[in-house]
Design a protein around this motif. Structure first.
Motif, PDB file in Angstrom:
ATOM      1  N   ILE A  92       0.842  -1.202   0.000  1.00  0.00           N
ATOM      2  CA  ILE A  92       0.000   0.000   0.000  1.00  0.00           C
ATOM      3  C   ILE A  92       0.871   1.244   0.000  1.00  0.00           C
ATOM      4  O   ILE A  92       0.648   2.183  -0.777  1.00  0.00           O
ATOM      5  CB  ILE A  92      -0.937  -0.002   1.217  1.00  0.00           C
ATOM      6  CG1 ILE A  92      -1.877  -1.214   1.171  1.00  0.00           C
ATOM      7  CG2 ILE A  92      -1.746   1.279   1.258  1.00  0.00           C
ATOM      8  CD1 ILE A  92      -2.813  -1.236   0.003  1.00  0.00           C
ATOM      9  N   VAL A  93       1.879   1.264   0.851  1.00  0.00           N
ATOM     10  CA  VAL A  93       2.753   2.435   0.902  1.00  0.00           C
ATOM     11  C   VAL A  93       3.563   2.556  -0.382  1.00  0.00           C
ATOM     12  O   VAL A  93       3.910   3.664  -0.809  1.00  0.00           O
ATOM     13  CB  VAL A  93       3.674   2.359   2.140  1.00  0.00           C
ATOM     14  CG1 VAL A  93       4.714   1.253   1.988  1.00  0.00           C
ATOM     15  CG2 VAL A  93       4.373   3.681   2.390  1.00  0.00           C
ATOM     16  N   GLY A  94       3.845   1.429  -1.036  1.00  0.00           N
ATOM     17  CA  GLY A  94       4.545   1.486  -2.314  1.00  0.00           C
ATOM     18  C   GLY A  94       3.734   2.202  -3.383  1.00  0.00           C
ATOM     19  O   GLY A  94       4.299   2.884  -4.248  1.00  0.00           O
ATOM     20  N   SER A  95       2.410   2.068  -3.332  1.00  0.00           N
ATOM     21  CA  SER A  95       1.560   2.785  -4.286  1.00  0.00           C
ATOM     22  C   SER A  95       1.705   4.290  -4.107  1.00  0.00           C
ATOM     23  O   SER A  95       1.755   5.042  -5.087  1.00  0.00           O
ATOM     24  CB  SER A  95       0.097   2.373  -4.078  1.00  0.00           C
ATOM     25  OG  SER A  95      -0.053   0.970  -4.169  1.00  0.00           O
ATOM     26  N   ILE A  96       1.785   4.725  -2.859  1.00  0.00           N
ATOM     27  CA  ILE A  96       1.939   6.157  -2.581  1.00  0.00           C
ATOM     28  C   ILE A  96       3.323   6.623  -3.009  1.00  0.00           C
ATOM     29  O   ILE A  96       3.475   7.711  -3.595  1.00  0.00           O
ATOM     30  CB  ILE A  96       1.690   6.423  -1.091  1.00  0.00           C
ATOM     31  CG1 ILE A  96       0.262   6.013  -0.719  1.00  0.00           C
ATOM     32  CG2 ILE A  96       1.927   7.892  -0.753  1.00  0.00           C
ATOM     33  CD1 ILE A  96      -0.054   6.136   0.751  1.00  0.00           C
ATOM     34  N   PHE A  97       4.355   5.808  -2.758  1.00  0.00           N
ATOM     35  CA  PHE A  97       5.698   6.157  -3.201  1.00  0.00           C
ATOM     36  C   PHE A  97       5.748   6.286  -4.724  1.00  0.00           C
ATOM     37  O   PHE A  97       6.359   7.219  -5.262  1.00  0.00           O
ATOM     38  CB  PHE A  97       6.701   5.094  -2.751  1.00  0.00           C
ATOM     39  CG  PHE A  97       7.027   5.158  -1.282  1.00  0.00           C
ATOM     40  CD1 PHE A  97       6.813   6.308  -0.546  1.00  0.00           C
ATOM     41  CD2 PHE A  97       7.559   4.063  -0.621  1.00  0.00           C
ATOM     42  CE1 PHE A  97       7.103   6.380   0.796  1.00  0.00           C
ATOM     43  CE2 PHE A  97       7.865   4.115   0.725  1.00  0.00           C
ATOM     44  CZ  PHE A  97       7.635   5.276   1.438  1.00  0.00           C
ATOM     45  N   GLY A  98       5.115   5.343  -5.425  1.00  0.00           N
ATOM     46  CA  GLY A  98       5.131   5.394  -6.883  1.00  0.00           C
ATOM     47  C   GLY A  98       4.412   6.613  -7.426  1.00  0.00           C
ATOM     48  O   GLY A  98       4.880   7.246  -8.378  1.00  0.00           O
ATOM     49  N   ALA A  99       3.283   6.977  -6.819  1.00  0.00           N
ATOM     50  CA  ALA A  99       2.566   8.171  -7.259  1.00  0.00           C
ATOM     51  C   ALA A  99       3.387   9.428  -7.015  1.00  0.00           C
ATOM     52  O   ALA A  99       3.447  10.319  -7.865  1.00  0.00           O
ATOM     53  CB  ALA A  99       1.224   8.259  -6.540  1.00  0.00           C
ATOM     54  N   ALA A 100       4.031   9.501  -5.853  1.00  0.00           N
ATOM     55  CA  ALA A 100       4.881  10.655  -5.554  1.00  0.00           C
ATOM     56  C   ALA A 100       6.028  10.744  -6.547  1.00  0.00           C
ATOM     57  O   ALA A 100       6.389  11.831  -7.020  1.00  0.00           O
ATOM     58  CB  ALA A 100       5.409  10.558  -4.129  1.00  0.00           C
ATOM     59  N   PHE A 101       6.596   9.603  -6.887  1.00  0.00           N
ATOM     60  CA  PHE A 101       7.709   9.578  -7.843  1.00  0.00           C
ATOM     61  C   PHE A 101       7.260  10.108  -9.200  1.00  0.00           C
ATOM     62  O   PHE A 101       7.952  10.927  -9.821  1.00  0.00           O
ATOM     63  CB  PHE A 101       8.228   8.144  -7.960  1.00  0.00           C
ATOM     64  CG  PHE A 101       9.439   8.007  -8.838  1.00  0.00           C
ATOM     65  CD1 PHE A 101      10.708   8.166  -8.319  1.00  0.00           C
ATOM     66  CD2 PHE A 101       9.301   7.721 -10.184  1.00  0.00           C
ATOM     67  CE1 PHE A 101      11.822   8.049  -9.131  1.00  0.00           C
ATOM     68  CE2 PHE A 101      10.412   7.596 -10.999  1.00  0.00           C
ATOM     69  CZ  PHE A 101      11.674   7.757 -10.471  1.00  0.00           C
TER      70      PHE A 101
END
Length: 354
Positions: A280-289
Motif C-alpha cells: 500500500i505504501v509502495g503505491s503512494i511512493f510510486g505516485a509521488a515519484f
C-alpha cells in the motif's frame, strides 16, 4: 538506537496484529497526518495544490486500487484507465440526472458502476492469465473509449463531447478553493487507504496472495478461485472508479474521453512497479515519484544553467521512466517500498551492523 522495540511488549493478539506494531511508527504516522492536515494547507501556493498535491493524492488512490489487483492478487490489468473513466462518467450522470444527490453518494455510485464493469471484464481471469488476461482487460479500455465517445447519453447529450462537474459541495460546505479540494481528496485517500490496508491483512487478502503465489495450490487447500479473483477485481475497480471520479470532478473540473486514455492505464501500472507491487505504501511512493520527477527534470537544467526545450524535457522524462522501470525490475523488483522496509530494518539495529 532511537528506533527500538525495547520495552514494547505485546500482551494480546490484537496488539500483535496492529498495523503499526512499533510505537515509533505510530507516532511518525500521526505526525505525518498532522503535517498533511494542518501545516500543508498553509504552506503552499494554489498552483502547487492544483499541479502537484491534488494529482498526487488522486493518483495514489488509483495506484492503491490497481495494486490490490496486480500486486496482491497477481492479475495483470491494462484497463485501469477504462475503470477510472467508468467511475468518472457514472458519477457525473448520478450528479446531473438526480438533482440534489450528495457528492459523496455520486462518487460511491461511480465506484459501484466501475466495480460492475471490472467484474464483467474480470470474468476471463477464471480461464486465462498472464499476457492473455492483460489483452482481455485491454479490451475494456477500447470498449469504454468507444462508449464514452459514441454514446451521447453518457455525456448527457453534450454537443462537444466534454462534460463539466459544476460546483461541488459536501454536507452543505462548498468545495471551491484548491485547499478545500486538497483536504477533500486527502480525507478520501486516508479512509480508502486504511480500508485497503485492513482488507489485505484479512482472510480475503490472504486468499488474494495465495492466488498470486500459486493458484493451483490455493484451490487445493480450499480457496475458491472465482471468489478470490472476482473479489479482487471488484475492490480494485471500486477504488479506481472513485479515483477516476475525483480526477474528473476535483482535478479537471471538465473533461473528455481523452482524459482516461490508455496512457493513464500504463502510468498507473508503472507507478506500482516502481513503488512496489503488493504494498500500500509502495503505491503512494510510486505516485509521488511520478508526480515529482517531471518537476525535478524540468528544474534541474535551469539550476545548472543549461537551456533545454520543453520537448527535450519530455523526451528525457520518458527515457528516465523507462530506465528506472528496467532498473527496478532487475535490481529491486519490490520497488521503493522494499528500499523503505530495508532502511527501517537497519534503523532498528543501528548502530550495530547486524
Amino acid at each position: 538506537m532511537f528506533y527500538r522495540e525495547n520495552g514494547q511488549f505485546k500482551t494480546s493478539y490484537a496488539a500483535d496484529q496492529q498495523i503499526f506494531p512499533v510505537l515509533q511508527d505510530k507516532w511518525a504516522m500521526l505526525a505525518l497526518l498532522l503535517v498533511a492536515f494542518v501545516l500543508v494547507p498553509f504552506g503552499f501556493s494554489d498552483y502547487t495544490f492544483k499541479a502537484v498535491l491534488i494529482p498526487f493524492l488522486i493518483m495514489s488512490l488509483g495506484a492503491i486500487g490497481l495494486n490490490i489487483l496486480v500486486g496482491y492478487c497477481g492479475q495483470i490489468s491494462l484497463g485501469t484507465g477504462a475503470f477510472m473513466a467508468a467511475g468518472a462518467y457514472a458519477a457525473y450522470n448520478f450528479h446531473v440526472r438526480f438533482e440534489g444527490m450528495p457528492l459523496i453518494l455520486s462518487l460511491i455510485g461511480g465506484g459501484l458502476v466501475s466495480m460492475l464493469i471490472g467484474v464483467l471484464f474480470g470474468l476471463p481471469s477464471l480461464r486465462i492469465r498472464g499476457l492473455y488476461l492483460a489483452v482481455a482487460t485491454l479490451a475494456a479500455q477500447f470498449f469504454v473509449d468507444w462508449l464514452t465517445s459514441r454514446a451521447a447519453w453518457v455525456t448527457n447529450y453534450s454537443s462537444s463531447g466534454s462534460v463539466s462537474a459544476g460546483k461541488l459541495s459536501v454536507f452543505g460546505m462548498a468545495i471551491e478553493t484548491p485547499v478545500q479540494k486538497y483536504l477533500f481528496c486527502l480525507v478520501i485517500l486516508c479512509v480508502l487507504g486504511l480500508m485497503a490496508k485492513n482488507l489485505v491483512r484479512s482472510a480475503v487478502g490472504r486468499e488474494w496472495m495465495a492466488m498470486r503465489d500459486m493458484d493451483v495450490a490455493a484451490s487445493v487447500i480450499g480457496i475458491r478461485p472465482m471468489y478470490a479473483k472476482l473479489s479482487a477485481f471488484a475492490v480494485s475497480s471500486f477504488i479506481v472508479g472513485i479515483a477516476g471520479a475525483l480526477w474528473g470532478f476535483v482535478h479537471l473540473g471538465a473533461w473528455e474521453p481523452a482524459a482516461f486514455s490508455l496512457d493513464r492505464s500504463f502510468q498507473l501500472l508503472f507507478m506500482i512497479i516502481i513503488g512496489g507491487l503488493g504494498s500500500i505504501v509502495g503505491s503512494i511512493f510510486g505516485a509521488a515519484f511520478f508526480v515529482l520527477l517531471p518537476i525535478f527534470l524540468t528544474q534541474v537544467p535551469h539550476w545548472l544553467g543549461l537551456p533545454i526545450s520543453t520537448a527535450t524535457a519530455t523526451y528525457l522524462e520518458h527515457m528516465v521512466f523507462g530506465a528506472l522501470i528496467v532498473f527496478f525490475l532487475i535490481v529491486e523488483p519490490h520497488g521503493l517500498a522494499k528500499l523503505w522496509a530495508t532502511a527501517r530494518q537497519k534503523l532498528r539495529l543501528w548502530p550495530f551492523p547486524h
